[in-house]
Motif scaffolding. Structure first.
Motif, PDB file in Angstrom:
ATOM      1  N   ARG A 246     -27.534 -47.772  12.502  1.00 47.11           N
ATOM      2  CA  ARG A 246     -26.346 -47.639  11.900  1.00 47.11           C
ATOM      3  C   ARG A 246     -25.506 -47.749  10.523  1.00 47.11           C
ATOM      4  O   ARG A 246     -26.617 -48.655   9.847  1.00 47.11           O
ATOM      5  CB  ARG A 246     -25.675 -48.563  13.121  1.00 47.11           C
ATOM      6  CG  ARG A 246     -24.170 -48.674  12.465  1.00 47.11           C
ATOM      7  CD  ARG A 246     -22.924 -50.122  12.977  1.00 47.11           C
ATOM      8  NE  ARG A 246     -22.054 -50.509  12.929  1.00 47.11           N
ATOM      9  CZ  ARG A 246     -21.625 -51.487  11.978  1.00 47.11           C
ATOM     10  NH1 ARG A 246     -22.215 -52.295  11.812  1.00 47.11           N
ATOM     11  NH2 ARG A 246     -20.109 -51.196  11.504  1.00 47.11           N
ATOM     12  N   CYS A 247     -25.394 -46.830  10.171  1.00 47.09           N
ATOM     13  CA  CYS A 247     -25.214 -46.667   8.247  1.00 47.09           C
ATOM     14  C   CYS A 247     -23.917 -47.042   7.984  1.00 47.09           C
ATOM     15  O   CYS A 247     -22.989 -46.112   8.672  1.00 47.09           O
ATOM     16  CB  CYS A 247     -25.001 -45.608   7.751  1.00 47.09           C
ATOM     17  SG  CYS A 247     -27.357 -45.157   7.899  1.00 47.09           S
TER      18      CYS A 247
ATOM     19  N   THR B  65     -25.784 -39.005  17.637  1.00 45.38           N
ATOM     20  CA  THR B  65     -25.762 -39.198  16.358  1.00 45.38           C
ATOM     21  C   THR B  65     -24.340 -39.637  17.105  1.00 45.38           C
ATOM     22  O   THR B  65     -23.114 -38.581  17.252  1.00 45.38           O
ATOM     23  CB  THR B  65     -25.807 -38.066  15.383  1.00 45.38           C
ATOM     24  OG1 THR B  65     -27.254 -37.803  14.982  1.00 45.38           O
ATOM     25  CG2 THR B  65     -25.149 -38.693  13.933  1.00 45.38           C
ATOM     26  N   THR B  66     -23.512 -39.949  16.287  1.00 49.01           N
ATOM     27  CA  THR B  66     -21.909 -40.310  15.860  1.00 49.01           C
ATOM     28  C   THR B  66     -21.541 -40.453  15.222  1.00 49.01           C
ATOM     29  O   THR B  66     -21.914 -41.707  14.256  1.00 49.01           O
ATOM     30  CB  THR B  66     -21.900 -41.936  17.062  1.00 49.01           C
ATOM     31  OG1 THR B  66     -22.601 -41.089  18.939  1.00 49.01           O
ATOM     32  CG2 THR B  66     -20.182 -41.803  17.816  1.00 49.01           C
TER      33      THR B  66
ATOM     34  N   GLU C 183     -16.209 -52.441   7.024  1.00 47.60           N
ATOM     35  CA  GLU C 183     -14.942 -53.099   6.051  1.00 47.60           C
ATOM     36  C   GLU C 183     -13.823 -51.867   6.502  1.00 47.60           C
ATOM     37  O   GLU C 183     -14.223 -50.553   6.251  1.00 47.60           O
ATOM     38  CB  GLU C 183     -15.321 -53.399   4.201  1.00 47.60           C
ATOM     39  CG  GLU C 183     -16.058 -54.168   4.323  1.00 47.60           C
ATOM     40  CD  GLU C 183     -16.079 -54.344   2.697  1.00 47.60           C
ATOM     41  OE1 GLU C 183     -15.964 -53.615   1.790  1.00 47.60           O
ATOM     42  OE2 GLU C 183     -17.047 -55.546   2.176  1.00 47.60           O
ATOM     43  N   CYS C 184     -12.201 -51.770   6.064  1.00 46.85           N
ATOM     44  CA  CYS C 184     -11.880 -51.071   5.438  1.00 46.85           C
ATOM     45  C   CYS C 184     -12.058 -49.603   4.468  1.00 46.85           C
ATOM     46  O   CYS C 184     -12.620 -50.646   3.596  1.00 46.85           O
ATOM     47  CB  CYS C 184     -10.275 -51.091   5.538  1.00 46.85           C
ATOM     48  SG  CYS C 184      -9.349 -52.219   7.351  1.00 46.85           S
ATOM     49  N   GLY C 185     -12.414 -48.498   4.688  1.00 44.42           N
ATOM     50  CA  GLY C 185     -11.952 -47.934   3.811  1.00 44.42           C
ATOM     51  C   GLY C 185     -13.425 -47.273   3.453  1.00 44.42           C
ATOM     52  O   GLY C 185     -14.329 -46.627   3.477  1.00 44.42           O
ATOM     53  N   THR C 186     -14.531 -47.360   4.689  1.00 45.00           N
ATOM     54  CA  THR C 186     -15.783 -47.031   5.529  1.00 45.00           C
ATOM     55  C   THR C 186     -15.691 -46.601   6.499  1.00 45.00           C
ATOM     56  O   THR C 186     -14.557 -46.463   7.789  1.00 45.00           O
ATOM     57  CB  THR C 186     -16.109 -47.641   4.958  1.00 45.00           C
ATOM     58  OG1 THR C 186     -16.202 -48.865   6.210  1.00 45.00           O
ATOM     59  CG2 THR C 186     -16.992 -48.693   4.029  1.00 45.00           C
ATOM     60  N   PHE C 187     -16.467 -45.624   6.868  1.00 44.81           N
ATOM     61  CA  PHE C 187     -17.159 -45.065   8.073  1.00 44.81           C
ATOM     62  C   PHE C 187     -18.599 -45.489   8.485  1.00 44.81           C
ATOM     63  O   PHE C 187     -19.206 -45.519   7.432  1.00 44.81           O
ATOM     64  CB  PHE C 187     -16.707 -43.385   7.858  1.00 44.81           C
ATOM     65  CG  PHE C 187     -17.735 -42.905   7.596  1.00 44.81           C
ATOM     66  CD1 PHE C 187     -19.000 -42.250   7.845  1.00 44.81           C
ATOM     67  CD2 PHE C 187     -17.164 -42.707   5.970  1.00 44.81           C
ATOM     68  CE1 PHE C 187     -20.105 -41.725   7.056  1.00 44.81           C
ATOM     69  CE2 PHE C 187     -18.384 -41.369   5.022  1.00 44.81           C
ATOM     70  CZ  PHE C 187     -19.466 -41.255   5.644  1.00 44.81           C
ATOM     71  N   THR C 188     -18.785 -44.925   9.365  1.00 40.95           N
ATOM     72  CA  THR C 188     -20.151 -45.359  10.284  1.00 40.95           C
ATOM     73  C   THR C 188     -20.452 -44.410  10.658  1.00 40.95           C
ATOM     74  O   THR C 188     -20.274 -43.024  11.173  1.00 40.95           O
ATOM     75  CB  THR C 188     -20.595 -46.255  11.440  1.00 40.95           C
ATOM     76  OG1 THR C 188     -19.412 -46.511  12.363  1.00 40.95           O
ATOM     77  CG2 THR C 188     -19.207 -47.703  10.576  1.00 40.95           C
ATOM     78  N   ILE C 189     -22.081 -44.248  10.739  1.00 42.47           N
ATOM     79  CA  ILE C 189     -22.502 -42.618  11.646  1.00 42.47           C
ATOM     80  C   ILE C 189     -24.151 -43.757  11.802  1.00 42.47           C
ATOM     81  O   ILE C 189     -24.530 -44.215  11.745  1.00 42.47           O
ATOM     82  CB  ILE C 189     -23.697 -42.260  10.417  1.00 42.47           C
ATOM     83  CG1 ILE C 189     -22.718 -41.329   9.423  1.00 42.47           C
ATOM     84  CG2 ILE C 189     -24.275 -41.030  11.567  1.00 42.47           C
ATOM     85  CD1 ILE C 189     -22.729 -40.621   8.712  1.00 42.47           C
ATOM     86  N   THR C 190     -24.035 -43.648  13.422  1.00 40.52           N
ATOM     87  CA  THR C 190     -24.999 -44.094  14.210  1.00 40.52           C
ATOM     88  C   THR C 190     -25.846 -42.949  14.936  1.00 40.52           C
ATOM     89  O   THR C 190     -25.620 -42.667  15.470  1.00 40.52           O
ATOM     90  CB  THR C 190     -24.367 -45.184  15.683  1.00 40.52           C
ATOM     91  OG1 THR C 190     -23.091 -45.860  14.719  1.00 40.52           O
ATOM     92  CG2 THR C 190     -25.227 -45.949  16.357  1.00 40.52           C
ATOM     93  N   PHE C 191     -27.334 -43.352  14.760  1.00 43.38           N
ATOM     94  CA  PHE C 191     -28.279 -42.233  15.479  1.00 43.38           C
ATOM     95  C   PHE C 191     -28.550 -42.947  16.896  1.00 43.38           C
ATOM     96  O   PHE C 191     -28.731 -44.597  16.538  1.00 43.38           O
ATOM     97  CB  PHE C 191     -29.412 -42.319  13.855  1.00 43.38           C
ATOM     98  CG  PHE C 191     -28.717 -41.496  12.751  1.00 43.38           C
ATOM     99  CD1 PHE C 191     -28.410 -40.191  12.946  1.00 43.38           C
ATOM    100  CD2 PHE C 191     -28.513 -42.603  11.525  1.00 43.38           C
ATOM    101  CE1 PHE C 191     -28.422 -39.631  12.103  1.00 43.38           C
ATOM    102  CE2 PHE C 191     -27.741 -41.794  10.499  1.00 43.38           C
ATOM    103  CZ  PHE C 191     -27.643 -40.108  10.428  1.00 43.38           C
ATOM    104  N   GLY C 192     -28.743 -42.542  17.701  1.00 41.12           N
ATOM    105  CA  GLY C 192     -29.489 -43.117  18.438  1.00 41.12           C
ATOM    106  C   GLY C 192     -28.852 -43.206  19.758  1.00 41.12           C
ATOM    107  O   GLY C 192     -27.354 -43.711  19.233  1.00 41.12           O
ATOM    108  N   ASP C 193     -29.404 -43.497  21.646  1.00 40.98           N
ATOM    109  CA  ASP C 193     -28.044 -43.566  22.156  1.00 40.98           C
ATOM    110  C   ASP C 193     -28.407 -44.846  22.874  1.00 40.98           C
ATOM    111  O   ASP C 193     -27.327 -45.068  24.047  1.00 40.98           O
ATOM    112  CB  ASP C 193     -27.895 -42.230  23.333  1.00 40.98           C
ATOM    113  CG  ASP C 193     -29.491 -42.679  24.085  1.00 40.98           C
ATOM    114  OD1 ASP C 193     -30.921 -43.861  23.559  1.00 40.98           O
ATOM    115  OD2 ASP C 193     -29.837 -41.343  24.653  1.00 40.98           O
ATOM    116  N   GLY C 194     -29.066 -45.238  22.591  1.00 43.90           N
ATOM    117  CA  GLY C 194     -29.036 -47.114  23.000  1.00 43.90           C
ATOM    118  C   GLY C 194     -29.635 -47.346  24.439  1.00 43.90           C
ATOM    119  O   GLY C 194     -29.651 -47.883  24.782  1.00 43.90           O
ATOM    120  N   GLY C 195     -30.485 -45.937  24.733  1.00 38.86           N
ATOM    121  CA  GLY C 195     -31.449 -45.983  26.181  1.00 38.86           C
ATOM    122  C   GLY C 195     -32.448 -46.633  26.026  1.00 38.86           C
ATOM    123  O   GLY C 195     -33.006 -46.413  25.138  1.00 38.86           O
ATOM    124  N   ILE C 196     -33.150 -46.791  27.384  1.00 43.67           N
ATOM    125  CA  ILE C 196     -34.379 -47.697  27.625  1.00 43.67           C
ATOM    126  C   ILE C 196     -35.258 -46.967  26.564  1.00 43.67           C
ATOM    127  O   ILE C 196     -35.468 -47.036  25.828  1.00 43.67           O
ATOM    128  CB  ILE C 196     -34.543 -47.571  29.290  1.00 43.67           C
ATOM    129  CG1 ILE C 196     -33.780 -48.398  29.310  1.00 43.67           C
ATOM    130  CG2 ILE C 196     -35.859 -47.745  29.086  1.00 43.67           C
ATOM    131  CD1 ILE C 196     -33.794 -48.627  30.852  1.00 43.67           C
TER     132      ILE C 196
END
Length: 190
Positions: free
Chosen positions: A165-166, A81-82, A61-74
């Motif tokens: 992802r949060c 963290t992004t 949703e607009c008005g939010t940001f996301t934090i992703t943990f992990g790189d998705g690798g094997i």
């Protein structure tokens, strides 16, 4: 025993060959048409539909940001963290000193009025094969506390489920009293 080994090799090869590129999950530039919002504005677009933006891992949703943990690798790298906003992204590694019992402060993020603090916890175990073990990985932002392992704002991501992802509100409202919380009456001085 040899048969089990050959089955494992076949499965591993099929998994590797059908996996998406790592670069698909980590864009270098995010393009968006999401409007800039100030506190109290409605999260609807001009056509009346809810306003959303895409952080490459899903809608937020607009008005939010996301934090992703992990790189998705094997093998995965959980401490990678992004932080993403509609027109900004920042990549960092968690502070994993003291066996993950340390906090990482994320500053200099345009569009965020508060500092993000992340407690590493099990996010610092980069060789962990039990990917559901995200215990003690916490996010503190303004008046919000997010337990990455169990909070409903966090979900598994990436083709192999080895990421988390949060989605967090940029400008959270005042905390709402929960049923059973007692509020002390104001004292009147005369």
């Amino acid at each position: 025993m040899l048969r089990l080994f050959l089955i494992f090799l076949a499965y591993s090869a099929s998994t590797v060959l059908t996996a998406p590129s790592l670069f698909e999950d980590h864009p270098t530039k995010i393009l968006t048409h999401a409007p800039k919002l100030s506190q109290g504005q409605q999260l609807n677009s001009l056509d009346g539909k809810p306003c959303t933006w895409d952080d490459t891992l899903g809608e937020a949703e607009c008005g939010t940001f996301t934090i992703t943990f992990g790189d998705g690798g094997i093998w995965g790298n959980k401490l990678y963290t992004t932080v993403r906003l509609p027109d900004f992204q920042k990549q960092l590694n968690l502070n994993c000193s003291n066996y993950g019992d340390a906090w990482t402060a994320v500053r200099d993020t345009p569009g965020l009025p508060y500092t993000i603090s992340i407690h590493g916890g099990n996010g610092c175990i980069s060789t962990d094969f039990w990917w559901e073990a995200w215990d003690n990985l916490w996010i503190k932002y303004a008046n919000q506390w997010v337990d990455v392992a169990s909070d409903g704002r966090c979900t598994s991501v990436f083709w192999n489920g080895k990421g988390r992802r949060c989605v967090i509100a940029i400008k959270p409202g005042d905390p709402v009293a929960r049923p059973g919380d007692e509020v002390a009456p104001a004292t009147v001085r005369g």
